[in-house]
Scaffold this active site. Sequence first.
Site, PDB file in Angstrom:
ATOM      1  N   HIS A 113     -14.294   5.833   4.765  1.00  0.00           N
ATOM      2  CA  HIS A 113     -15.746   5.631   4.809  1.00  0.00           C
ATOM      3  C   HIS A 113     -16.358   5.612   3.415  1.00  0.00           C
ATOM      4  CE1 HIS A 113     -19.996   6.954   5.280  1.00  0.00           C
ATOM      5  NE2 HIS A 113     -19.941   6.146   6.313  1.00  0.00           N
ATOM      6  N   ASN A 168     -10.463   0.925   1.753  1.00  0.00           N
ATOM      7  CA  ASN A 168      -9.007   0.839   1.624  1.00  0.00           C
ATOM      8  C   ASN A 168      -8.692   0.574   0.148  1.00  0.00           C
ATOM      9  OD1 ASN A 168      -6.303   0.187   1.577  1.00  0.00           O
ATOM     10  ND2 ASN A 168      -6.386  -1.199   3.329  1.00  0.00           N
ATOM     11  N   CYS A 197       0.799  -1.233   0.000  1.00  0.00           N
ATOM     12  CA  CYS A 197       0.000   0.000   0.000  1.00  0.00           C
ATOM     13  C   CYS A 197       0.832   1.285   0.000  1.00  0.00           C
ATOM     14  CB  CYS A 197      -0.940   0.004   1.204  1.00  0.00           C
ATOM     15  SG  CYS A 197      -2.130  -1.357   1.203  1.00  0.00           S
ATOM     16  N   HIS A 229      12.435   0.343   5.351  1.00  0.00           N
ATOM     17  CA  HIS A 229      12.139  -1.054   4.995  1.00  0.00           C
ATOM     18  C   HIS A 229      12.510  -1.961   6.167  1.00  0.00           C
ATOM     19  CE1 HIS A 229      11.547  -4.625   2.685  1.00  0.00           C
ATOM     20  NE2 HIS A 229      11.460  -3.992   1.529  1.00  0.00           N
ATOM     21  N   HIS A 286      -2.579   6.808   5.403  1.00  0.00           N
ATOM     22  CA  HIS A 286      -3.121   5.711   4.597  1.00  0.00           C
ATOM     23  C   HIS A 286      -4.414   5.191   5.221  1.00  0.00           C
ATOM     24  CE1 HIS A 286      -3.668   2.036   2.439  1.00  0.00           C
ATOM     25  NE2 HIS A 286      -3.362   1.291   3.481  1.00  0.00           N
ATOM     26  N   HIS A 317      -1.153  19.592   7.346  1.00  0.00           N
ATOM     27  CA  HIS A 317      -2.181  18.608   6.994  1.00  0.00           C
ATOM     28  C   HIS A 317      -1.565  17.214   6.967  1.00  0.00           C
ATOM     29  CE1 HIS A 317      -4.631  22.073   5.800  1.00  0.00           C
ATOM     30  NE2 HIS A 317      -3.583  22.481   5.105  1.00  0.00           N
TER      31      HIS A 317
END
Length: 479
Positions: free
Chosen positions: A379, A383, A169, A248, A350, A346
């Site tokens: 919402h 995802n 992702c 990582h 994710h 801001h």
Amino acid sequence: MELVLMAIYMLIFFHIIFYLCKSLIQKRNRSCYLLHYECFKAADDRKLGIEENAKIILRNKNLGLEEYKFVLKTFGRSGMGQETYGPRSVIDGREENPTLIDALSDVDESIFTVLDNLFAKTGVSPSEIDILVVNLSLFSPAPSITSRVVNRYKMRDDVKTFNLSGMGCSASVIAIDLVQHLFNCYKNKLALVVSAEAMVPHWYCGNKKSMMLPNCLFRSGGCSMLLTNNNALKHRAILKLKLAVRTHMGSDDEGYSCCIQDADDKGYEGFVLSKSLPRVGAKAMATNLRVLLPKVLPLTELLRYVVSSLLANKISVRRSSGTSVTPANEYPGGGARLNLKTGIHHFCIHPGGKAVIEGISKSLGLSEYDVEASKMALHRFGNTSVAGIWYVFAYLEAKERLKKGDRILMIGLGAGFKCSNCVWEVMRELKGRENVWKDFIDKYPEASMVEDPVFQEYYQKVVVEEDANFIRDVMLRSK
């Protein structure tokens, strides 16, 4: 002798001027501007509300009542609403035996839609693109998706293409970081990044709970971004990339295996989300932010943090020795915390799930207002994997919260385990621009996400009452 010394001084002077100019030119070439972006919105017949989800779940003959209850509980706690979008083949009942055509059709619809819109709105021709990067973690056909894009739009034969798969992702930020490094080598280029996911080939049809989670959380989405390092196009830019930091954790066995593609003991393939995921994610994000934050927060905040930490540690030592009389609430949490909002305006977290957003919010000391965009993106769209943070950004833009000079932190978490974050600066006032939220932004923030009446009915009838007649009626409607 004086002439020789003067010549040496002049030579040194011109060498300094040369290297200063060279450094400035290289710095200009390292600029990375976002000119435009597009997010994908599927057709209404692909919406997956609670009833549609229930029908799909009940088609899985491997699930008993306990597994069905587990899925409903997960869906109810996920923070997702009634209007997210799923793959057409799954909605049509072909999730157990998807074809290559099903997978390619799903990918084509999202990728080509956002690219068509981007080219139409910017006036940029596909033949002008110098660099193409495509993220598609769980689907890697041959020829690659980048080749599919090049063929569709008849791009130049010298376009530099990169096909990123298996990156999870956080791949959208990884792709941007890749483009930024390529910009260091090539001047005045246009780069195109396309981020999407293919759910069709990996819809899980077994009954292992850790592998059922992605069916509950992941939804169809995608985005495209047009980037450049050409300073002549700076006036058209929406954002300027300030820095990107990638962490990582793959060397750690727990980090490597907490999000992994696998098959259960019956041979059903899917994607595992283990219980260790929150802990691994927190560790990866903490490691990442230790590198990123000192580069974006003001010196005064860093000094305040250092002094507060030293004082807190000193008081902690005194308490442990039994000599402290300092009130326990003087240093909340037993230590100091950086105020991120001194350098960041801001936050695009994710939207992997409600628990993910709230966990990050708590650890970073953010308010409900700070995470509103991430919760609303979850919402409304669910995802959407690699594209998720751009739905969050689009929400901030649609709400007209972005002012020139504002800084935005994008937080991406993905399999591997990876935490990839970047900071953007807003280049101009972003008002009046239409994006994927245009038709329903006035309805948000959505109050019904707290207690959805349709979900409450299902939850009460299935989980609490175990109403056999209600479940049987849903099963009949699912056929």
